[in-house]
Motif scaffolding. Structure first.
Motif, PDB file in Angstrom:
ATOM      1  N   SER A 143      -1.291  40.982  18.096  1.00 47.76           N
ATOM      2  CA  SER A 143      -0.973  42.150  17.284  1.00 47.76           C
ATOM      3  C   SER A 143      -1.009  41.813  15.797  1.00 47.76           C
ATOM      4  CB  SER A 143       0.389  42.727  17.666  1.00 47.76           C
ATOM      5  OG  SER A 143       1.415  41.785  17.424  1.00 47.76           O
ATOM      6  N   GLN A 144      -0.576  40.614  15.431  1.00 46.70           N
ATOM      7  CA  GLN A 144      -0.652  40.197  14.029  1.00 46.70           C
ATOM      8  C   GLN A 144      -2.098  40.018  13.591  1.00 46.70           C
ATOM      9  OE1 GLN A 144       1.870  36.730  14.315  1.00 46.70           O
ATOM     10  NE2 GLN A 144       3.539  37.763  13.228  1.00 46.70           N
ATOM     11  N   ARG A 145      -2.930  39.488  14.472  1.00 43.36           N
ATOM     12  CA  ARG A 145      -4.359  39.335  14.152  1.00 43.36           C
ATOM     13  C   ARG A 145      -5.007  40.689  13.946  1.00 43.36           C
ATOM     14  NH1 ARG A 145      -6.387  34.639  18.344  1.00 43.36           N
ATOM     15  NH2 ARG A 145      -4.912  33.075  17.645  1.00 43.36           N
ATOM     16  N   VAL A 146      -4.661  41.652  14.773  1.00 41.89           N
ATOM     17  CA  VAL A 146      -5.226  42.993  14.641  1.00 41.89           C
ATOM     18  C   VAL A 146      -4.789  43.619  13.324  1.00 41.89           C
ATOM     19  CG1 VAL A 146      -5.175  45.324  15.620  1.00 41.89           C
ATOM     20  CG2 VAL A 146      -5.460  43.359  17.126  1.00 41.89           C
ATOM     21  N   PRO A 176       0.826  -1.209   0.000  1.00 40.08           N
ATOM     22  CA  PRO A 176       0.000   0.000   0.000  1.00 40.08           C
ATOM     23  C   PRO A 176       0.862   1.262   0.000  1.00 40.08           C
ATOM     24  CG  PRO A 176      -0.044  -1.016   2.158  1.00 40.08           C
ATOM     25  CD  PRO A 176       0.726  -1.937   1.246  1.00 40.08           C
ATOM     26  N   ILE A 177       0.330   2.265  -0.671  1.00 43.43           N
ATOM     27  CA  ILE A 177       1.028   3.557  -0.728  1.00 43.43           C
ATOM     28  C   ILE A 177       0.458   4.450   0.369  1.00 43.43           C
ATOM     29  CG2 ILE A 177       1.471   5.596  -2.115  1.00 43.43           C
ATOM     30  CD1 ILE A 177       1.175   3.831  -4.597  1.00 43.43           C
ATOM     31  N   THR A 178       1.306   4.924   1.202  1.00 37.41           N
ATOM     32  CA  THR A 178       0.866   5.826   2.266  1.00 37.41           C
ATOM     33  C   THR A 178       1.594   7.148   2.114  1.00 37.41           C
ATOM     34  OG1 THR A 178       2.575   5.039   3.769  1.00 37.41           O
ATOM     35  CG2 THR A 178       0.449   3.930   3.884  1.00 37.41           C
ATOM     36  N   SER A 179       0.920   8.174   2.524  1.00 31.71           N
ATOM     37  CA  SER A 179       1.566   9.485   2.499  1.00 31.71           C
ATOM     38  C   SER A 179       1.488  10.093   3.889  1.00 31.71           C
ATOM     39  CB  SER A 179       0.882  10.410   1.490  1.00 31.71           C
ATOM     40  OG  SER A 179      -0.443  10.655   1.890  1.00 31.71           O
ATOM     41  N   ALA A 180       2.539  10.702   4.267  1.00 29.26           N
ATOM     42  CA  ALA A 180       2.596  11.350   5.570  1.00 29.26           C
ATOM     43  C   ALA A 180       2.376  12.839   5.364  1.00 29.26           C
ATOM     44  CB  ALA A 180       3.942  11.097   6.228  1.00 29.26           C
ATOM     45  N   LYS A 181       1.333  13.333   5.974  1.00 34.45           N
ATOM     46  CA  LYS A 181       1.056  14.766   5.886  1.00 34.45           C
ATOM     47  C   LYS A 181       1.556  15.422   7.159  1.00 34.45           C
ATOM     48  CE  LYS A 181      -2.941  14.432   2.909  1.00 34.45           C
ATOM     49  NZ  LYS A 181      -4.336  14.762   2.712  1.00 34.45           N
ATOM     50  N   HIS A 182       2.393  16.386   6.969  1.00 37.53           N
ATOM     51  CA  HIS A 182       2.940  17.102   8.108  1.00 37.53           C
ATOM     52  C   HIS A 182       2.339  18.499   8.130  1.00 37.53           C
ATOM     53  CE1 HIS A 182       5.819  13.966   8.978  1.00 37.53           C
ATOM     54  NE2 HIS A 182       6.088  13.913   7.683  1.00 37.53           N
ATOM     55  N   SER A 183       1.857  18.862   9.253  1.00 33.94           N
ATOM     56  CA  SER A 183       1.253  20.179   9.418  1.00 33.94           C
ATOM     57  C   SER A 183       1.996  20.905  10.518  1.00 33.94           C
ATOM     58  CB  SER A 183      -0.217  20.026   9.782  1.00 33.94           C
ATOM     59  OG  SER A 183      -0.732  21.236  10.229  1.00 33.94           O
ATOM     60  N   ILE A 184       2.450  22.083  10.192  1.00 33.93           N
ATOM     61  CA  ILE A 184       3.136  22.894  11.189  1.00 33.93           C
ATOM     62  C   ILE A 184       2.239  24.078  11.492  1.00 33.93           C
ATOM     63  CG2 ILE A 184       5.154  24.296  11.692  1.00 33.93           C
ATOM     64  CD1 ILE A 184       6.701  22.548   9.716  1.00 33.93           C
ATOM     65  N   ALA A 185       1.727  24.125  12.687  1.00 29.51           N
ATOM     66  CA  ALA A 185       0.866  25.216  13.107  1.00 29.51           C
ATOM     67  C   ALA A 185       1.729  26.327  13.693  1.00 29.51           C
ATOM     68  CB  ALA A 185      -0.144  24.738  14.130  1.00 29.51           C
ATOM     69  N   THR A 186       1.608  27.499  13.101  1.00 34.79           N
ATOM     70  CA  THR A 186       2.364  28.637  13.591  1.00 34.79           C
ATOM     71  C   THR A 186       1.418  29.547  14.364  1.00 34.79           C
ATOM     72  OG1 THR A 186       3.743  28.526  11.627  1.00 34.79           O
ATOM     73  CG2 THR A 186       3.842  30.553  12.909  1.00 34.79           C
ATOM     74  N   PRO A 187       1.681  29.762  15.621  1.00 35.12           N
ATOM     75  CA  PRO A 187       0.779  30.635  16.387  1.00 35.12           C
ATOM     76  C   PRO A 187       0.890  32.086  15.910  1.00 35.12           C
ATOM     77  CG  PRO A 187       2.685  30.031  17.701  1.00 35.12           C
ATOM     78  CD  PRO A 187       2.774  29.250  16.422  1.00 35.12           C
ATOM     79  N   ILE A 188      -0.255  32.741  15.854  1.00 33.71           N
ATOM     80  CA  ILE A 188      -0.304  34.143  15.439  1.00 33.71           C
ATOM     81  C   ILE A 188      -0.599  34.979  16.671  1.00 33.71           C
ATOM     82  CG2 ILE A 188      -1.513  35.819  14.015  1.00 33.71           C
ATOM     83  CD1 ILE A 188      -2.145  33.611  12.070  1.00 33.71           C
ATOM     84  N   ILE A 217      -3.951  42.050  10.539  1.00 35.35           N
ATOM     85  CA  ILE A 217      -4.645  41.350   9.458  1.00 35.35           C
ATOM     86  C   ILE A 217      -6.093  41.817   9.372  1.00 35.35           C
ATOM     87  CG2 ILE A 217      -5.493  39.092   8.708  1.00 35.35           C
ATOM     88  CD1 ILE A 217      -2.864  37.935   9.879  1.00 35.35           C
ATOM     89  N   ALA A 218      -6.766  41.942  10.509  1.00 28.32           N
ATOM     90  CA  ALA A 218      -8.159  42.388  10.520  1.00 28.32           C
ATOM     91  C   ALA A 218      -8.281  43.826  10.010  1.00 28.32           C
ATOM     92  CB  ALA A 218      -8.736  42.276  11.930  1.00 28.32           C
ATOM     93  N   ALA A 219      -7.350  44.689  10.411  1.00 26.85           N
ATOM     94  CA  ALA A 219      -7.377  46.075   9.944  1.00 26.85           C
ATOM     95  C   ALA A 219      -7.128  46.147   8.435  1.00 26.85           C
ATOM     96  CB  ALA A 219      -6.340  46.903  10.694  1.00 26.85           C
ATOM     97  N   GLY A 220      -6.203  45.363   7.939  1.00 25.28           N
ATOM     98  CA  GLY A 220      -5.931  45.334   6.502  1.00 25.28           C
ATOM     99  C   GLY A 220      -7.122  44.829   5.703  1.00 25.28           C
ATOM    100  N   ALA A 221      -7.769  43.778   6.190  1.00 24.48           N
ATOM    101  CA  ALA A 221      -8.948  43.244   5.507  1.00 24.48           C
ATOM    102  C   ALA A 221     -10.091  44.248   5.530  1.00 24.48           C
ATOM    103  CB  ALA A 221      -9.376  41.938   6.155  1.00 24.48           C
TER     104      ALA A 221
END
Length: 61
Positions: free
Chosen positions: A17-20, A2-14, A22-26
């Motif tokens: 101030s970055q959220r603010v 069987p062919i398997t694939s490993a999915k790696h997810s790197i969660a970067t915390p925001i 992004i919200a202001a820009g949007a």
């Protein structure tokens, strides 16, 4: 075999101030688009925005 694939997810915390930022820009982008469509001298753009407001039951007169 069987062919398997490993999915790696790197969660970067925001940070807050970055959220603010992004919200202001949007929000600024949204306001610019609304201003452009509402006060456009291009009749097709203005009429499309006008028809969209009516289809969403948003009063505009």
């Amino acid at each position: 075999m069987p062919i398997t694939s490993a999915k790696h997810s790197i969660a970067t915390p925001i940070s807050l101030s970055q959220r603010v930022i992004i919200a202001a820009g949007a929000s600024l982008l949204g306001l610019c688009l609304i201003y452009f469509a509402g006060f456009s001298h291009i009749e097709a753009v203005h009429n499309a925005a006008h028809d969209t407001r009516h289809s969403a039951a948003f009063p505009c007169h």
